[in-house]
Design an enzyme around this catalytic site. Structure first.
Site, PDB file in Angstrom:
ATOM      1  NE  ARG A 187       1.280   4.997   9.318  1.00  0.00           N
ATOM      2  CZ  ARG A 187       0.784   3.823   8.987  1.00  0.00           C
ATOM      3  NH1 ARG A 187      -0.259   3.237   9.222  1.00  0.00           N
ATOM      4  NH2 ARG A 187       2.036   3.161   8.498  1.00  0.00           N
TER       5      ARG A 187
ATOM      6  CB  SER B  48      -0.892  -0.021   1.202  1.00  0.00           C
ATOM      7  OG  SER B  48      -1.587   0.992   1.447  1.00  0.00           O
TER       8      SER B  48
ATOM      9  CG  HIS C 230      -2.250   3.387   4.849  1.00  0.00           C
ATOM     10  ND1 HIS C 230      -2.569   3.060   6.065  1.00  0.00           N
ATOM     11  CD2 HIS C 230      -1.836   2.245   4.152  1.00  0.00           C
ATOM     12  CE1 HIS C 230      -2.780   1.641   6.180  1.00  0.00           C
ATOM     13  NE2 HIS C 230      -2.200   1.139   5.085  1.00  0.00           N
TER      14      HIS C 230
END
Lengths: 206, 206
Positions: free
Chosen positions: B37, B14, B40
Site C-alpha cells: 500500500r 495495481s 501504491h
C-alpha cells in the site's frame, strides 16, 4: 534529543539543501521554486527531473491565483494540503468536488465515480480556475474530455495522479491537451505533490 | 480516451503490478500488504526497501484498530487520508491534534509549535492509540520524549516525517524508542505514506 524547532529555520535550511541536491536547472526563478517545493514535500530529489509544464504555466498559475481564482481538487487530501490562508487573502477558495452533497447524490444515481461526477457538475464554475488532481487518473482523463468538449476552460491544470494503472497515461494526455498544465511524468505522484505545486505558486503571488 | 474506471478493478490490477515489481520479500502476508500500500500510494517501488517496523508491529496495529483504538495524527492531510469509515466501524476516531481549539490557544500562549503542544495536551488520551505522524520531525521527536518520560503509552507509532532537516534522524530515534513502530528510513516520507500504512492495517482488521 537536540533538534531545530523553528519552522522557518527548518524550511530555510531545507531549501538550501535542496538547492545543492538539484543543482543548476534551465528554468526561471519562479519555476525553480515549484520544483524545490515538490522535492521538499516528498524528500525525493528525483522529482527535479520529473516536473513538466506547458510554456508559461507557472506564471499563468501565479497570476490566476493572485486575481482570486479558486482551486478545485479531486480529493480531500489535496484540499487540506492547499494553503487556504494565502488563497483566501486574494478571494479564492478551495473546493473539493467529490464532497459536495449534490455530487454524492448524482454519483449514487448514475453509478459513475464521484470524481467524474464532480467535474461534470462543476464544469461551468471551473472557467478561469486552477484544477489540482492528485489522486485519480480517471478524474484527470475525464476533466480533459470536458476541456476538449469546450465545457470548461480552466486557467491551469495541475495533474499529478499516482500509480501503475493509467496514471502515467493520464499525465501524458495532459501534456497533449489544449490547456496550461503542470505535471510530473511517470508512475510517481500524489495528492501531496499537487498541493505542493499549488502552494509554491501561492507563495509567489505579488 | 479508453481507460479503466472501476475503482476495484484499478486497485486489483495495481496490486498485481506492484507484486511483480517488488518481488518476494522475507515478510508475513500482513506485513507485505503494508509495503504494497505504501508503493501504491506513492507509485515508487523503492519504498519496498525503506519500510521498517519493530517485531510484530503490524499485527499489534491491526489488533489495536480492531478493538477500537483511535488514530492521532500530526497534520490534517493524514487525518483526511485515513479511512475513517473503516475506523469508526470498530469505534475509533481520527483526531488531528493541531486543529483542536485548546491546542491552538495553548500554542499561541506558549510560543511552542502546535504539533508539540497538541501531543503535550493530548498525551493522557493517547494510551493504547495509534499515532500517525506524516509531516513534522519535531512532532515525532516530541512524542518520543513523552513516551520516554512515561507520559503516554501508544499501542503503535507510525512515523514517516519527510525532508532533509531532521526527518531521517527523527525516524532513526523512533527505531530506538521503547514503543512499537512502523517507519520508512531516509529523507523520503510524508502524510500520504502515514495514512497508507494505517489504511493497510484497517483493511486487514478481522
Amino acid at each position: 534529543m537536540d533538534y531545530i524547532t523553528d519552522p522557518r529555520a527548518i524550511e530555510t535550511k531545507s531549501m538550501e539543501i535542496i538547492d545543492g541536491l538539484i543543482g543548476p536547472l534551465p528554468v526561471s526563478a519562479e519555476e525553480r521554486k515549484v520544483i524545490k517545493r515538490v522535492v521538499h514535500t516528498t524528500g525525493d530529489p528525483d522529482f527535479a527531473k520529473l516536473v513538466r509544464w506547458s510554456h508559461g504555466a507557472v506564471p499563468i498559475g501565479i497570476a490566476a491565483l493572485a486575481r482570486g481564482a479558486s482551486v478545485f481538487t479531486d480529493v480531500n487530501m489535496v484540499r487540506v494540503g492547499v494553503n487556504s490562508r494565502l488563497l483566501t487573502i486574494k478571494g479564492g477558495n478551495v473546493v473539493c468536488a467529490i464532497s459536495e452533497p449534490r455530487v454524492v447524490a448524482e454519483a449514487e444515481r448514475t453509478g459513475k465515480t464521484r470524481a467524474m461526477t464532480a467535474f461534470d457538475l462543476l464544469a461551468p464554475e471551473m472557467n478561469g480556475a486552477v484544477i489540482a488532481i492528485g489522486n485519480a487518473p480517471t478524474a484527470l482523463f475525464h476533466l480533459l474530455s470536458l476541456v476538449e468538449a469546450g465545457r470548461c476552460r480552466p486557467a491551469l491544470v495541475v495533474g499529478t495522479p499516482v500509480g501503475f494503472v493509467g496514471a502515467a497515461e493520464s499525465k501524458e494526455a495532459l501534456t497533449q491537451a489544449d490547456v496550461p498544465y503542470i505535471t510530473v511524468t511517470g508512475n510517481k505522484g500524489g495528492s501531496n505533490i499537487a498541493a505542493a505545486i499549488v502552494n509554491a505558486m501561492l507563495l509567489q503571488m505579488p
